[in-house]
Design a protein around this motif. Sequence first.
Motif, mmCIF file in Angstrom:
data_model
loop_
_atom_site.group_PDB
_atom_site.id
_atom_site.type_symbol
_atom_site.label_atom_id
_atom_site.label_comp_id
_atom_site.label_asym_id
_atom_site.label_seq_id
_atom_site.Cartn_x
_atom_site.Cartn_y
_atom_site.Cartn_z
ATOM 1 N N SER A 12 7.302 14.639 4.443
ATOM 2 C CA SER A 12 8.657 15.141 4.685
ATOM 3 C C SER A 12 9.070 14.984 6.134
ATOM 4 N N ASN A 13 8.098 15.063 7.031
ATOM 5 C CA ASN A 13 8.391 15.011 8.464
ATOM 6 C C ASN A 13 8.107 13.634 9.057
ATOM 7 N N SER A 14 6.928 13.080 8.742
ATOM 8 C CA SER A 14 6.516 11.792 9.307
ATOM 9 C C SER A 14 6.036 10.844 8.215
ATOM 10 N N VAL A 15 6.112 9.570 8.529
ATOM 11 C CA VAL A 15 5.508 8.536 7.692
ATOM 12 C C VAL A 15 4.360 7.944 8.504
ATOM 13 N N ARG A 16 3.191 7.901 7.912
ATOM 14 C CA ARG A 16 1.994 7.451 8.629
ATOM 15 C C ARG A 16 1.266 6.377 7.848
ATOM 16 N N MET A 17 0.565 5.526 8.583
ATOM 17 C CA MET A 17 -0.299 4.527 7.959
ATOM 18 C C MET A 17 -1.624 4.470 8.700
ATOM 19 N N VAL A 18 -2.708 4.375 7.954
ATOM 20 C CA VAL A 18 -4.025 4.158 8.539
ATOM 21 C C VAL A 18 -4.651 2.939 7.873
ATOM 22 N N VAL A 19 -5.425 2.203 8.648
ATOM 23 C CA VAL A 19 -6.147 1.043 8.123
ATOM 24 C C VAL A 19 -7.637 1.327 8.262
ATOM 25 N N PHE A 20 -8.347 1.333 7.138
ATOM 26 C CA PHE A 20 -9.782 1.572 7.113
ATOM 27 C C PHE A 20 -10.526 0.274 6.841
ATOM 28 N N GLU A 21 -11.717 0.177 7.427
ATOM 29 C CA GLU A 21 -12.591 -0.967 7.148
ATOM 30 C C GLU A 21 -13.950 -0.464 6.702
ATOM 31 N N LYS A 22 -14.435 -0.991 5.596
ATOM 32 C CA LYS A 22 -15.772 -0.658 5.120
ATOM 33 C C LYS A 22 -16.812 -1.481 5.873
ATOM 34 N N THR A 23 -17.962 -0.844 6.171
ATOM 35 C CA THR A 23 -19.070 -1.577 6.786
ATOM 36 C C THR A 23 -20.257 -1.696 5.840
ATOM 37 N N SER A 24 -20.295 -0.872 4.817
ATOM 38 C CA SER A 24 -21.276 -0.973 3.731
ATOM 39 C C SER A 24 -20.697 -0.204 2.558
ATOM 40 N N ARG A 25 -21.486 0.117 1.564
ATOM 41 C CA ARG A 25 -20.946 0.643 0.315
ATOM 42 C C ARG A 25 -20.003 1.835 0.510
ATOM 43 N N PHE A 26 -20.456 2.855 1.235
ATOM 44 C CA PHE A 26 -19.639 4.044 1.434
ATOM 45 C C PHE A 26 -19.264 4.280 2.898
ATOM 46 N N ALA A 27 -19.780 3.472 3.797
ATOM 47 C CA ALA A 27 -19.510 3.669 5.224
ATOM 48 C C ALA A 27 -18.201 2.976 5.612
ATOM 49 N N CYS A 80 0.037 3.599 -1.288
ATOM 50 C CA CYS A 80 1.154 4.335 -0.698
ATOM 51 C C CYS A 80 1.513 5.531 -1.564
ATOM 52 N N VAL A 81 1.549 6.716 -0.954
ATOM 53 C CA VAL A 81 1.929 7.927 -1.681
ATOM 54 C C VAL A 81 3.087 8.608 -0.960
ATOM 55 N N ALA A 82 3.901 9.323 -1.733
ATOM 56 C CA ALA A 82 4.995 10.123 -1.187
ATOM 57 C C ALA A 82 4.818 11.553 -1.666
ATOM 58 N N THR A 83 5.141 12.503 -0.798
ATOM 59 C CA THR A 83 4.862 13.901 -1.117
ATOM 60 C C THR A 83 6.159 14.714 -1.272
ATOM 61 N N SER A 84 6.184 15.911 -0.754
ATOM 62 C CA SER A 84 7.165 16.941 -1.090
ATOM 63 C C SER A 84 8.626 16.493 -1.105
ATOM 64 N N ALA A 85 9.114 15.967 0.005
ATOM 65 C CA ALA A 85 10.550 15.672 0.095
ATOM 66 C C ALA A 85 10.986 14.663 -0.953
ATOM 67 N N VAL A 86 10.156 13.636 -1.179
ATOM 68 C CA VAL A 86 10.509 12.612 -2.163
ATOM 69 C C VAL A 86 10.365 13.146 -3.573
ATOM 70 N N ARG A 87 9.295 13.880 -3.858
ATOM 71 C CA ARG A 87 9.105 14.372 -5.229
ATOM 72 C C ARG A 87 10.171 15.407 -5.615
ATOM 73 N N ASP A 88 10.714 16.130 -4.614
ATOM 74 C CA ASP A 88 11.739 17.127 -4.906
ATOM 75 C C ASP A 88 13.140 16.531 -4.986
ATOM 76 N N ALA A 89 13.300 15.284 -4.573
ATOM 77 C CA ALA A 89 14.636 14.691 -4.459
ATOM 78 C C ALA A 89 15.168 14.219 -5.815
#
Length: 487
Positions: A12-27, A80-89
């Motif tokens: 509702s307040n900010s839009v954020r993006m993170v990029v993750f990289e795997k180094t092994s199965r769960f790491a 990509c997920v949207a939360t409160s503000a979008v789901r209530d609109a």
Amino acid sequence: MAKRTAVIDIGSNSVRMVVFEKTSRFAFHLLHEAKSRVRISEGAYEDNGNLQESAIQRAELALRDFLSIANSYHVRKILCVATSAVRDAPNQKLFVKRINEKLKLNIKVIDGEKEAYLGGIACANLLPKMSAVTVDIGGGSTEFAYIVDSKITQTLSLDLGTVRIKELFFDHDDVNGAINYIDKALSNLPEQTCKQLIGVGGTFRALSRALMKRADYPLHKTHGYQFKAKKLVDYGNAILKADIDGLKALDIKKERFDVIKPGTLILLRVINHLQSELLTTSGVGVREGVFLTDLLRHNRHYFPENYNPSMRYLLDHYTIEPRQINNIAQVSKKLFDLLYETWEIPAGYREDLLIAAKLSKIGASLHFYSLHQHSYYLTQTALEYGYSHEQIMLISTLVRFQKRKRPKKLHRQAYETLLPDEKTLTQLSFILALSDALLSDHAQQIAFELYFTKKTITVESKKEELYLAKEAVEALEMPKGISVEFL
């Protein structure tokens, strides 16, 4: 699962993006983070929840640039997920369709229970094991996840958020109305107290950072920061009374001025309702939860027992000789088991010592002659998830001073509140230093047996004389009343 994954959270307040990289199965580790203060909920709560055109345009521009960044990192999967503000609109479908048609981005609008679960699963996996309630104060809603022994037992979402409370009450100078509204919503929580509360989201992190700064906290790491609830209550009440100059003096950043008071009020009412006494700051939330539910989809969304992704990442990325570090850990474990009762070292430090042993050489991958400094920095900063601040500082300190007689006095004083007493710290440091010294001749194998009788550590060689090991041990400062004998 893709090696690189981007997660976008349209809050509702900010839009954020993170990029993750795997180094092994769960790491994994974080490659990039981007944020835009889109404020997609702006004006919505005064227009029956409808997203305003100006806010939609801001979101579209931010998402366009996020996708460009993801492409530059050769991301193979975007969630990509949207939360409160979008789901209530009421016009949510129009927004989702518009973004899909213009940017080819699929947005998944999640309900409040799912949002609470995602934040909870991130905390359950990436904070030290505990039983607590997570509270995630967003712009439009606040989510709760009840965690027992690091497993989620219940989730709940309430229509409480910083932007919602601001527009409905604070913009009209109706603080009492806000209190009544918040307390009425909190009456829907299960009737139970919770002594430990985990704070998720921007409001809690902003308050935590300010408290850390004001207390001159020695470790610059928000995730896992613990403090007493009374400390925040006193500080929060000061925020509610402050004007703009007062907020500056209280170390609140300018971009938080308009929402910090509604967020603080929600948090104070939650603490009061749950009668919480101890607070833990989470640096993870919905985005990490989205990533983990994908990463751990075949493991019921939890890491295997005794698995730590941060430690595994460091070993994956920086270890040069795996056999060498495993041998140092084995010798450290043997020495600890021989000595801890006589030296009265708490048994719980065994795990921390073994982690320090395994990470003791990772700095060599950056520069051999300053490997201890690099190992210390990497351990202190990148040992991010699953360990308390006390554990992180102990492990990194042992890594830093493994070749010295004992950790420096200035270092001990700087981190005194997070380190064990000097005697215990010196004993653990000696065990790691001795383990490293004993492997001077055969770093790739353990060519000796260890015994402890009375006040003597006996090293019995299986083969030839351990000449280099003897020389290295002689350079160590022995604890009083202890000697090392070679046979």
